[in-house]
Design a protein around this motif. Structure first.
Motif, PDB file in Angstrom:
ATOM      1  N   GLY A 254      -9.387  15.299 -30.530  1.00 22.26           N
ATOM      2  CA  GLY A 254      -9.415  14.285 -31.578  1.00 22.26           C
ATOM      3  C   GLY A 254      -9.961  12.988 -31.041  1.00 22.26           C
ATOM      4  O   GLY A 254      -9.219  12.034 -30.794  1.00 22.26           O
ATOM      5  N   PHE A 255     -11.272  12.938 -30.865  1.00 18.68           N
ATOM      6  CA  PHE A 255     -11.919  11.784 -30.232  1.00 18.68           C
ATOM      7  C   PHE A 255     -13.319  11.605 -30.810  1.00 18.68           C
ATOM      8  O   PHE A 255     -14.056  12.574 -30.989  1.00 18.68           O
ATOM      9  CB  PHE A 255     -12.012  12.010 -28.717  1.00 18.68           C
ATOM     10  N   VAL A 256     -13.652  10.354 -31.120  1.00 14.22           N
ATOM     11  CA  VAL A 256     -15.000  10.013 -31.575  1.00 14.22           C
ATOM     12  C   VAL A 256     -15.463   8.802 -30.775  1.00 14.22           C
ATOM     13  O   VAL A 256     -14.729   7.818 -30.656  1.00 14.22           O
ATOM     14  CB  VAL A 256     -15.033   9.697 -33.083  1.00 14.22           C
ATOM     15  N   TYR A 257     -16.660   8.888 -30.244  1.00 18.19           N
ATOM     16  CA  TYR A 257     -17.236   7.777 -29.487  1.00 18.19           C
ATOM     17  C   TYR A 257     -18.465   7.239 -30.223  1.00 18.19           C
ATOM     18  O   TYR A 257     -19.240   7.999 -30.785  1.00 18.19           O
ATOM     19  CB  TYR A 257     -17.645   8.240 -28.080  1.00 18.19           C
ATOM     20  N   ASN A 258     -18.627   5.905 -30.185  1.00 14.87           N
ATOM     21  CA  ASN A 258     -19.808   5.272 -30.772  1.00 14.87           C
ATOM     22  C   ASN A 258     -19.841   5.449 -32.287  1.00 14.87           C
ATOM     23  O   ASN A 258     -20.885   5.716 -32.885  1.00 14.87           O
ATOM     24  CB  ASN A 258     -21.083   5.855 -30.153  1.00 14.87           C
ATOM     25  N   ALA A 259     -18.670   5.301 -32.914  1.00 12.23           N
ATOM     26  CA  ALA A 259     -18.561   5.587 -34.343  1.00 12.23           C
ATOM     27  C   ALA A 259     -19.245   4.528 -35.204  1.00 12.23           C
ATOM     28  O   ALA A 259     -19.101   3.332 -34.960  1.00 12.23           O
ATOM     29  CB  ALA A 259     -17.092   5.678 -34.736  1.00 12.23           C
ATOM     30  N   ASP A 260     -19.975   4.995 -36.209  1.00  8.77           N
ATOM     31  CA  ASP A 260     -20.487   4.102 -37.235  1.00  8.77           C
ATOM     32  C   ASP A 260     -19.539   4.179 -38.438  1.00  8.77           C
ATOM     33  O   ASP A 260     -18.457   4.773 -38.361  1.00  8.77           O
ATOM     34  CB  ASP A 260     -21.927   4.453 -37.617  1.00  8.77           C
ATOM     35  N   ILE A 261     -19.927   3.595 -39.570  1.00  6.57           N
ATOM     36  CA  ILE A 261     -19.016   3.519 -40.711  1.00  6.57           C
ATOM     37  C   ILE A 261     -18.597   4.909 -41.182  1.00  6.57           C
ATOM     38  O   ILE A 261     -17.407   5.192 -41.395  1.00  6.57           O
ATOM     39  CB  ILE A 261     -19.686   2.738 -41.862  1.00  6.57           C
ATOM     40  N   SER A 262     -19.536   5.803 -41.349  1.00  3.47           N
ATOM     41  CA  SER A 262     -19.200   7.131 -41.862  1.00  3.47           C
ATOM     42  C   SER A 262     -18.315   7.891 -40.875  1.00  3.47           C
ATOM     43  O   SER A 262     -17.419   8.636 -41.287  1.00  3.47           O
ATOM     44  CB  SER A 262     -20.474   7.922 -42.168  1.00  3.47           C
ATOM     45  N   ALA A 263     -18.548   7.691 -39.586  1.00  4.59           N
ATOM     46  CA  ALA A 263     -17.730   8.393 -38.587  1.00  4.59           C
ATOM     47  C   ALA A 263     -16.295   7.877 -38.585  1.00  4.59           C
ATOM     48  O   ALA A 263     -15.356   8.638 -38.333  1.00  4.59           O
ATOM     49  CB  ALA A 263     -18.352   8.240 -37.196  1.00  4.59           C
ATOM     50  N   VAL A 264     -16.098   6.574 -38.856  1.00  2.00           N
ATOM     51  CA  VAL A 264     -14.743   6.024 -38.958  1.00  2.00           C
ATOM     52  C   VAL A 264     -13.989   6.708 -40.094  1.00  2.00           C
ATOM     53  O   VAL A 264     -12.843   7.156 -39.939  1.00  2.00           O
ATOM     54  CB  VAL A 264     -14.777   4.497 -39.188  1.00  2.00           C
ATOM     55  N   VAL A 265     -14.619   6.807 -41.245  1.00  4.25           N
ATOM     56  CA  VAL A 265     -13.985   7.407 -42.420  1.00  4.25           C
ATOM     57  C   VAL A 265     -13.650   8.876 -42.148  1.00  4.25           C
ATOM     58  O   VAL A 265     -12.545   9.351 -42.449  1.00  4.25           O
ATOM     59  CB  VAL A 265     -14.902   7.274 -43.649  1.00  4.25           C
ATOM     60  N   GLN A 266     -14.574   9.598 -41.538  1.00  5.76           N
ATOM     61  CA  GLN A 266     -14.352  11.021 -41.291  1.00  5.76           C
ATOM     62  C   GLN A 266     -13.282  11.239 -40.219  1.00  5.76           C
ATOM     63  O   GLN A 266     -12.492  12.193 -40.302  1.00  5.76           O
ATOM     64  CB  GLN A 266     -15.657  11.697 -40.878  1.00  5.76           C
ATOM     65  N   PHE A 267     -13.226  10.364 -39.224  1.00  6.67           N
ATOM     66  CA  PHE A 267     -12.176  10.456 -38.200  1.00  6.67           C
ATOM     67  C   PHE A 267     -10.802  10.352 -38.841  1.00  6.67           C
ATOM     68  O   PHE A 267      -9.899  11.147 -38.540  1.00  6.67           O
ATOM     69  CB  PHE A 267     -12.377   9.338 -37.180  1.00  6.67           C
ATOM     70  N   LEU A 268     -10.629   9.386 -39.740  1.00 10.86           N
ATOM     71  CA  LEU A 268      -9.335   9.216 -40.407  1.00 10.86           C
ATOM     72  C   LEU A 268      -9.027  10.405 -41.314  1.00 10.86           C
ATOM     73  O   LEU A 268      -7.876  10.856 -41.402  1.00 10.86           O
ATOM     74  CB  LEU A 268      -9.320   7.919 -41.206  1.00 10.86           C
ATOM     75  N   ASP A 269     -10.043  10.923 -41.980  1.00  8.58           N
ATOM     76  CA  ASP A 269      -9.846  12.064 -42.879  1.00  8.58           C
ATOM     77  C   ASP A 269      -9.380  13.292 -42.102  1.00  8.58           C
ATOM     78  O   ASP A 269      -8.388  13.938 -42.468  1.00  8.58           O
ATOM     79  CB  ASP A 269     -11.161  12.349 -43.613  1.00  8.58           C
ATOM     80  N   ILE A 270     -10.049  13.613 -41.021  1.00  9.34           N
ATOM     81  CA  ILE A 270      -9.695  14.801 -40.237  1.00  9.34           C
ATOM     82  C   ILE A 270      -8.392  14.578 -39.468  1.00  9.34           C
ATOM     83  O   ILE A 270      -7.533  15.457 -39.395  1.00  9.34           O
ATOM     84  CB  ILE A 270     -10.851  15.154 -39.273  1.00  9.34           C
ATOM     85  N   GLY A 271      -8.213  13.373 -38.921  1.00  3.16           N
ATOM     86  CA  GLY A 271      -7.044  13.101 -38.092  1.00  3.16           C
ATOM     87  C   GLY A 271      -5.740  13.021 -38.855  1.00  3.16           C
ATOM     88  O   GLY A 271      -4.665  13.099 -38.260  1.00  3.16           O
TER      89      GLY A 271
END
Length: 278
Positions: A254-271
């Motif tokens: 459960g890790f995302v590096y160099n997140a842009d706006i869409s990656a932030v939203v998807q990280f929260l959705d999956i996490g």
């Protein structure tokens, strides 16, 4: 099997969001849409709280399937919810739903029925406001989360394990976070160990490294540290991430590096994808 406990009002789940509020969060986020990192992260969490409230709403109102804490760390470490919930740590979801700090009217574009878009306004509840001030005391923030979770587990020993989601743009300024992170993930309910997921918010843009199973593509020691302290995704989250187009394996973290706006939203959705609600 672990991470299969059913979530109910008598056996609720627990989310702890750790939000970096250091001065560098005033920098712009990467990606095509402009915006400060602090604004994007706050909007993403406010939107998630709305979606959780809607998901748990029944005829009698919002059911307390989850208790939620939003902890900020920067100039100080402490609760980040505003308005009537100021100073509160873990709050039942029904109380969150009923007590936003304010409700803003925001513009949005919707289909006009003729193939185009038309601008309208929509209500946007706000529980936390963006802050960007001070350093990045990540070790202290993880310690704060550990204390909350230890008490939670005393009261809910058989439930779905708490999930900690740490959103930060920088390197810890109060030491190596590895030991503090290990103290969190060493805690467990009867259904499995506490989960810790980490997201690095980018200022430079570029392709994020999302839910990797190795640190080979990460550019520096800080990124590899965050990868190393991130928990493996449980099976149901891996399945959901795979359905969202992510490449996953048994080693996916459960890790995302160099997140842009869409990656932030998807990280929260999956996490925050817990098991089924009862």
């Amino acid at each position: 099997m672990t991470y299969t406990a059913e979530i109910s009002r008598s056996n609720p789940g627990c989310f702890v969001f750790l939000v970096d509020q250091s001065a560098s969060m005033s920098d712009p986020i990467g990606g095509e849409a402009p915006g400060r990192k602090a604004d994007v992260v706050s909007d993403a969490i406010n939107r998630l709280l709305t979606e959780l409230s809607v998901k748990c709403a029944k005829e009698e109102g919002v059911r307390d399937y989850f208790h939620v804490a939003v902890i900020g760390y920067g100039h100080s470490v402490g609760p980040a919810l505003g308005g009537p919930l100021s100073g509160r740590d873990l709050v039942p979801l029904s109380q969150i739903a009923d007590n936003p700090a304010r409700v803003e009217e925001r513009s949005k574009k919707v289909p006009d029925g003729a193939g185009g878009l038309v601008e309208t306004t929509a209500s946007f509840p706000v529980w936390m406001t963006p802050v960007a001030n001070g350093g990045t005391p990540m070790v202290a923030a993880l310690g704060y989360a550990r204390r909350l979770i230890a008490q939670w587990l005393d009261e809910h020993p058989g439930g779905f394990p708490p999930i900690v989601l740490n959103l930060s743009d920088g390197e810890s300024t109060d030491g190596d976070p590895a030991a503090a992170a290990a103290e969190i993930t060493s805690l467990a309910s009867a259904d499995g160990g506490v989960l810790l997921f980490n997201l690095h918010v980018s200022a430079v843009g570029g392709t994020p490294v999302e839910f990797p199973d190795t640190d080979a593509a990460l550019p520096d020691a800080h990124a590899r540290t965050l990868f190393g302290i991130s928990s493996l995704l449980p099976g149901h989250m891996r399945s959901y991430a795979g359905a969202q187009g992510k490449k996953v394996s048994d080693g996916t973290r459960g890790f995302v590096y160099n997140a842009d706006i869409s990656a932030v939203v998807q990280f929260l959705d999956i996490g925050t994808r817990a098991t089924e609600l009862r």
